[in-house]
Motif scaffolding. Sequence first.
Motif, PDB file in Angstrom:
ATOM      1  N   UNK A 172       0.856  -1.171   0.000  1.00  0.00           N
ATOM      2  CA  UNK A 172       0.000   0.000   0.000  1.00  0.00           C
ATOM      3  C   UNK A 172       0.898   1.228   0.000  1.00  0.00           C
ATOM      4  N   UNK A 173       0.556   2.274  -0.735  1.00  0.00           N
ATOM      5  CA  UNK A 173       1.435   3.444  -0.820  1.00  0.00           C
ATOM      6  C   UNK A 173       1.762   4.071   0.538  1.00  0.00           C
ATOM      7  N   UNK A 174       0.829   4.027   1.472  1.00  0.00           N
ATOM      8  CA  UNK A 174       1.084   4.611   2.789  1.00  0.00           C
ATOM      9  C   UNK A 174       1.222   3.551   3.882  1.00  0.00           C
ATOM     10  N   UNK A 175       1.304   2.283   3.493  1.00  0.00           N
ATOM     11  CA  UNK A 175       1.485   1.198   4.449  1.00  0.00           C
ATOM     12  C   UNK A 175       0.212   0.697   5.104  1.00  0.00           C
ATOM     13  N   UNK A 176      -0.926   1.268   4.755  1.00  0.00           N
ATOM     14  CA  UNK A 176      -2.196   0.895   5.374  1.00  0.00           C
ATOM     15  C   UNK A 176      -3.259   0.750   4.284  1.00  0.00           C
ATOM     16  N   UNK A 177      -3.629  -0.490   3.972  1.00  0.00           N
ATOM     17  CA  UNK A 177      -4.592  -0.734   2.896  1.00  0.00           C
ATOM     18  C   UNK A 177      -5.946  -0.071   3.150  1.00  0.00           C
ATOM     19  N   UNK A 178      -6.399  -0.092   4.395  1.00  0.00           N
ATOM     20  CA  UNK A 178      -7.712   0.488   4.694  1.00  0.00           C
ATOM     21  C   UNK A 178      -7.709   1.999   4.506  1.00  0.00           C
ATOM     22  N   UNK A 179      -6.644   2.662   4.943  1.00  0.00           N
ATOM     23  CA  UNK A 179      -6.548   4.114   4.752  1.00  0.00           C
ATOM     24  C   UNK A 179      -6.445   4.448   3.268  1.00  0.00           C
ATOM     25  N   UNK A 180      -5.671   3.663   2.534  1.00  0.00           N
ATOM     26  CA  UNK A 180      -5.553   3.886   1.094  1.00  0.00           C
ATOM     27  C   UNK A 180      -6.900   3.705   0.412  1.00  0.00           C
ATOM     28  N   UNK A 181      -7.657   2.692   0.812  1.00  0.00           N
ATOM     29  CA  UNK A 181      -8.983   2.463   0.227  1.00  0.00           C
ATOM     30  C   UNK A 181      -9.887   3.664   0.469  1.00  0.00           C
ATOM     31  N   UNK A 182      -9.880   4.184   1.672  1.00  0.00           N
ATOM     32  CA  UNK A 182     -10.715   5.346   1.988  1.00  0.00           C
ATOM     33  C   UNK A 182     -10.289   6.565   1.183  1.00  0.00           C
ATOM     34  N   UNK A 183      -8.984   6.775   1.046  1.00  0.00           N
ATOM     35  CA  UNK A 183      -8.481   7.933   0.308  1.00  0.00           C
ATOM     36  C   UNK A 183      -8.780   7.827  -1.184  1.00  0.00           C
ATOM     37  N   UNK A 184      -8.567   6.649  -1.766  1.00  0.00           N
ATOM     38  CA  UNK A 184      -8.845   6.496  -3.194  1.00  0.00           C
ATOM     39  C   UNK A 184     -10.342   6.526  -3.477  1.00  0.00           C
ATOM     40  N   UNK A 185     -11.145   6.087  -2.513  1.00  0.00           N
ATOM     41  CA  UNK A 185     -12.604   6.154  -2.677  1.00  0.00           C
ATOM     42  C   UNK A 185     -13.075   7.600  -2.797  1.00  0.00           C
ATOM     43  N   UNK A 186     -12.424   8.499  -2.070  1.00  0.00           N
ATOM     44  CA  UNK A 186     -12.780   9.917  -2.181  1.00  0.00           C
ATOM     45  C   UNK A 186     -12.516  10.430  -3.588  1.00  0.00           C
TER      46      UNK A 186
END
Length: 139
Positions: A37-51
């Motif tokens: 994951x670009x920031x090391x956290x798949x869940x945070x990346x999912x939330x950010x890309x969803x935006x």
Amino acid sequence: MPGIDECLLEVMRLPGARGAAVVDWTSGLALGTIGDSPNGDHEATAAETAEVARMAAEQPAFALPALDPSGDRAVTGRGTAPSVEDVIVTTGGGYHILRFVETAFDSSVFLHLWLDRAEGNLALARIRLGEMAERLVLA
């Protein structure tokens, strides 16, 4: 017809693939992830890309009106699938490709591929993600 896990494994076979996810863009939840994951956290990346996906999908400037069966005029209020096929964000070291998946129900899912800029082929990845999005089975 591959499911989420099979689809993600296939995505990671692309040259330069660093990580991938299937994300629900209305909730920001990852339905499946693989790789880094670009920031090391798949869940945070999912939330950010969803935006980003939600912003692109909901903008009238990017919407193509559906035509009536005769092809003469635009029809409003048909379906919930975004008219945007994909979103590409380019960074210094890579590409983030968000490919929308059309489904029989609400079409609120996209594939996110993080692709290394030096090793990946953006055109090939975009074509292959489109093929995978068409075959993906969400159960």
